[in-house]
Design a protein around this motif. Structure first.
Motif, short mmCIF file in Angstrom:
data_model
loop_
_atom_site.label_atom_id
_atom_site.label_comp_id
_atom_site.label_asym_id
_atom_site.label_seq_id
_atom_site.Cartn_x
_atom_site.Cartn_y
_atom_site.Cartn_z
N GLY A 191 0.79 -1.22 0.00
CA GLY A 191 0.00 0.00 0.00
C GLY A 191 0.82 1.27 0.00
O GLY A 191 0.26 2.37 -0.01
N THR A 192 2.15 1.14 0.01
CA THR A 192 3.02 2.32 -0.05
C THR A 192 3.78 2.34 -1.37
O THR A 192 4.06 1.29 -1.94
N SER A 207 8.46 10.76 -3.04
CA SER A 207 7.65 10.43 -1.87
C SER A 207 8.36 9.32 -1.10
O SER A 207 8.78 8.32 -1.69
N ALA A 208 8.49 9.49 0.21
CA ALA A 208 9.10 8.47 1.06
C ALA A 208 8.07 7.48 1.58
O ALA A 208 8.36 6.71 2.49
N GLY A 209 6.88 7.51 1.02
CA GLY A 209 5.81 6.62 1.44
C GLY A 209 4.73 7.35 2.18
O GLY A 209 3.54 7.03 2.06
N CYS A 210 5.12 8.37 2.92
CA CYS A 210 4.17 9.25 3.62
C CYS A 210 4.50 10.70 3.25
O CYS A 210 3.68 11.40 2.69
N ALA A 240 0.50 -0.09 8.79
CA ALA A 240 1.41 -0.32 9.90
C ALA A 240 2.86 -0.38 9.41
O ALA A 240 3.16 -1.02 8.40
N GLY A 241 3.74 0.33 10.11
CA GLY A 241 5.16 0.31 9.78
C GLY A 241 5.59 1.34 8.77
O GLY A 241 6.77 1.41 8.43
N VAL A 242 4.66 2.18 8.29
CA VAL A 242 5.02 3.11 7.22
C VAL A 242 6.04 4.15 7.68
O VAL A 242 6.96 4.50 6.92
#
Length: 283
Positions: A191-192, A207-210, A240-242
């Motif tokens: 999802g990232t 983008s670093a994922g967030c 979770a873990g993002v």
């Protein structure tokens, strides 16, 4: 704020202009033994690329490489061969004289997916056989490398010309990354989508994922350094873990010392020669 807006916000925090010099190597589909434009004779394998189809196993039998993890070899025009050993990237100097070939000890990155012992054994065997090369022959679209006794060690099929995405002007998507020691490789949190774009003005962003991030970078041939990474300050709890992944990614990016591009894959390498970040052109 959308991802595009975050990228703009992060990137406009600074503007650093760095001269970038990138040397690209052309991949061609056939051998060329005629003089080039400078009257230099090109050796027969220069500019060709090949996929491994068979190799000599430890027990002497001839076997096929692991499915989807076949090594690739590309012969450059300066006496250097490079490629993928199935997971890790490698390079070595080589010399050709007639039908003889000599390959110097291979330098390779050192990252593997966890619990991939078969792949580790295949890569070790492949590099061992490559350094044992003594002669070669090309028949149609097949390259065979033999040892000092004449026994065939490696057989390759000619590779299709890769699209070979350029470092600049390509949106790279993180496919795998290593832990701090480089002993294991992880995939991004589902999802990232972690992205990386190198611009010609000496800045990289993505983008670093967030959060969106950007930084000045310097590049010279296969060397790469990244300084003063800045990012927006949003905090996500899902998936979770993002956030832990984001911190790990940015820390690895700061430790970049070099890069390699094989086909449509970009590997970022640290100062110890380990591949720490693997990107592809597809998200």
């Amino acid at each position: 704020m959308g991802r595009e807006g975050q990228n703009i916000l992060a990137k406009t925090a600074f503007l650093i202009v760095v001269a970038a010099c990138i040397v690209s190597v052309a991949w061609t589909g056939g051998a060329d033994t005629s003089p080039d434009e400078t009257d230099r004779i090109t050796e027969p394998l220069s500019g060709t690329a090949w996929n491994l189809v068979e190799f000599r196993a430890d027990n002497g039998s001839v076997v096929a490489p692991l499915h989807g993890k076949a090594p690739l070899i590309a012969f450059g025009e300066s006496g250097t061969l490079t490629g993928s050993a199935g997971c890790n990237l490698y390079s070595a100097s080589y010399r050709i004289n007639g039908s003889t070939i000599a390959v110097e000890p291979v330098v390779a990155t050192a990252a593997y997916p966890a619990n991939e012992q078969e792949l580790v054994r295949q890569e070790n065997r492949y590099r061992e056989l490559l350094v044992a090369a003594a002669s070669y022959r090309v028949e149609d679209n097949r390259l065979t490398i033999s040892g000092p006794s004449g026994r065939e060690l490696l057989a390759f099929a000619r590779a299709e010309q890769p699209e070979s995405a350029p470092l600049l002007a390509t949106e790279w998507h993180l496919a795998r990354y290593t832990n701090g020691s480089g002993s294991t490789v992880a995939s991004p949190v589902p999802g990232t989508d972690i992205t990386l774009v190198f611009d010609g003005d000496g800045t990289l962003s993505g983008s670093a994922g967030c959060n969106a991030y950007s930084a000045p970078y310097r590049v010279n041939e296969t060397g790469l350094s990244v300084d003063r990474v800045i990012a927006t300050k949003a905090s996500f709890t899902e998936p979770a873990g993002v956030m832990e992944q984001e911190k790990a990614y940015l820390d690895l990016l700061r430790s970049a010392a070099g890069y390699r591009i094989v086909g449509d894959t970009l590997a970022v390498i640290d100062g110890s020669g380990r591949a720490i970040l693997f990107f592809t052109t597809e998200g």
